[in-house]
Write an enzyme that holds these catalytic residues in place. Structure first.
Site, PDB file in Angstrom:
ATOM      1  N   LYS A 150      71.711  10.124  48.824  1.00  0.00           N
ATOM      2  CA  LYS A 150      70.580   9.877  49.808  1.00  0.00           C
ATOM      3  C   LYS A 150      70.856  10.290  51.044  1.00  0.00           C
ATOM      4  O   LYS A 150      71.627   9.277  51.898  1.00  0.00           O
ATOM      5  CB  LYS A 150      70.009   8.407  49.638  1.00  0.00           C
ATOM      6  CG  LYS A 150      68.801   8.153  50.695  1.00  0.00           C
ATOM      7  CD  LYS A 150      68.368   6.632  50.545  1.00  0.00           C
ATOM      8  CE  LYS A 150      67.218   6.488  51.618  1.00  0.00           C
ATOM      9  NZ  LYS A 150      66.857   5.044  51.727  1.00  0.00           N
ATOM     10  N   TYR A 204      74.532   6.223  49.180  1.00  0.00           N
ATOM     11  CA  TYR A 204      73.191   6.100  50.353  1.00  0.00           C
ATOM     12  C   TYR A 204      74.481   6.486  51.789  1.00  0.00           C
ATOM     13  O   TYR A 204      75.134   5.658  51.989  1.00  0.00           O
ATOM     14  CB  TYR A 204      72.833   4.673  50.459  1.00  0.00           C
ATOM     15  CG  TYR A 204      71.774   4.622  51.415  1.00  0.00           C
ATOM     16  CD1 TYR A 204      71.258   5.574  52.355  1.00  0.00           C
ATOM     17  CD2 TYR A 204      71.013   3.366  51.700  1.00  0.00           C
ATOM     18  CE1 TYR A 204      70.216   5.494  53.303  1.00  0.00           C
ATOM     19  CE2 TYR A 204      70.148   3.161  52.460  1.00  0.00           C
ATOM     20  CZ  TYR A 204      69.778   4.066  53.283  1.00  0.00           C
ATOM     21  OH  TYR A 204      68.712   4.078  54.140  1.00  0.00           O
TER      22      TYR A 204
END
Length: 301
Positions: free
Chosen positions: A166, A138
């Site tokens: 992400k 992330y």
């Protein structure tokens, strides 16, 4: 559908519904999950920011994982978010997630301590070598203050479990930078709702989405049109969607998106303190956006 993770498609960062008294509302969680599966999503991510990870106990995250695995019954992959303060706890969490049946992990940098690049890379490496679960890094420097740079990914690609990112830098050019540097070695999932279509059109493999929690059918239609190259149809949905998507880029995104999902009958509005439910002018403003969106929603093929 399959639990095999190829990091392509739509992955809702699902809400964690609560009953008014504060416990997890597993029944409503099942309702929302079934709505996502029916719409055609490619997997779900548990206990992320939208899932109120910061107020969930570790055991509650594992309870959610076990329940999600039970109700999804291997129809889609179930990914568990890992957001720990120490490397030791992160490694233990990853191993427990594997034991309980997680299909993958979304991995944040160390929480609380603002680690430098070397420390972040070593943290990621420790988790990547502690489990064979596929990992989604992330990358959200706006909210978490740590930027996972291309140079850091140069080191991370040596680890086969690190498979995707992400992409939440808010810098659309970073999609192209990642593709130019790594090709398909690192799959890219857009992580910001308000630039999700642009991210797909630049070559991202999918999205980790927020408003999909309330509007799974519209999200899937937009994604499918974009992937089919039917950009006019995708843009038409996107323009309708934008006032709702902007609910995702606010500090109270959890309250806002829970209200939207509640209006659609697939959540309830309750949050866990210190968050509080909306009231007064703020509640009226958000509800008006939701009501207008629902009233003018596009007709899907």
């Amino acid at each position: 559908m399959s639990t095999k993770l190829n990091w392509e498609g739509i992955y809702p960062a699902v809400l964690t519904p609560f009953i008014k008294e504060g416990n997890i509302d597993f029944e409503m969680f099942a309702v929302n999950t079934e709505a996502q599966i029916k719409a055609g999503v490619h997997g779900i991510i548990l206990a992320g920011t939208l899932g109120e990870a910061s107020v969930l106990e570790t055991e509650e995250k594992f309870e959610l994982l076990q329940y999600a695995k039970k109700i999804t019954a291997d129809r889609i992959p179930v990914i568990l978010n890992l957001s720990e303060n120490t490397t030791k706890n992160a490694v233990n969490f990853a191993q427990k997630a594997k034991e309980l049946g997680a299909d993958g992990l979304m991995l944040l940098p160390p929480m609380r301590y603002k680690a430098d690049s070397r420390e972040v890379v070593e943290y990621f490496k420790a988790v990547a070598t502690a489990t064979d679960l596929p990992i989604l890094i992330y990358n959200n420097p706006v909210d978490y203050g740590i930027h996972v740079t291309l140079e850091m990914f140069d080191e991370l690609i040596e680890y086969p479990t690190i498979q995707a990112v992400k992409e939440s830098t808010r810098d659309l050019a970073n999609v192209t930078r990642m593709i130019n540097r790594f090709g398909k070695r690192i799959k890219i999932l857009g992580g910001v709702d308000t630039i999700c279509l642009e991210t797909l059109m630049l070559g991202a493999d999918g999205l980790v989405a927020g408003l999909v929690d309330a509007f799974p059918n519209e999200t899937m239609a937009m994604y499918n049109y974009a992937k089919a190259g039917e950009y006019n149809k995708a843009v038409a949905i996107y323009r309708w969607f934008m006032p709702l998507l902007e609910l995702d880029i606010h500090p109270k995104l959890i309250q806002y998106i829970k209200l939207a999902a509640t209006a659609e009958g697939i959540s309830n509005p309750y949050v866990r303190a210190p968050r509080l439910e909306l009231q007064g002018e703020e509640a009226q403003k958000v509800n008006k956006i939701i009501e207008e969106g629902r009233a003018n929603r596009p007709t899907l093929d």
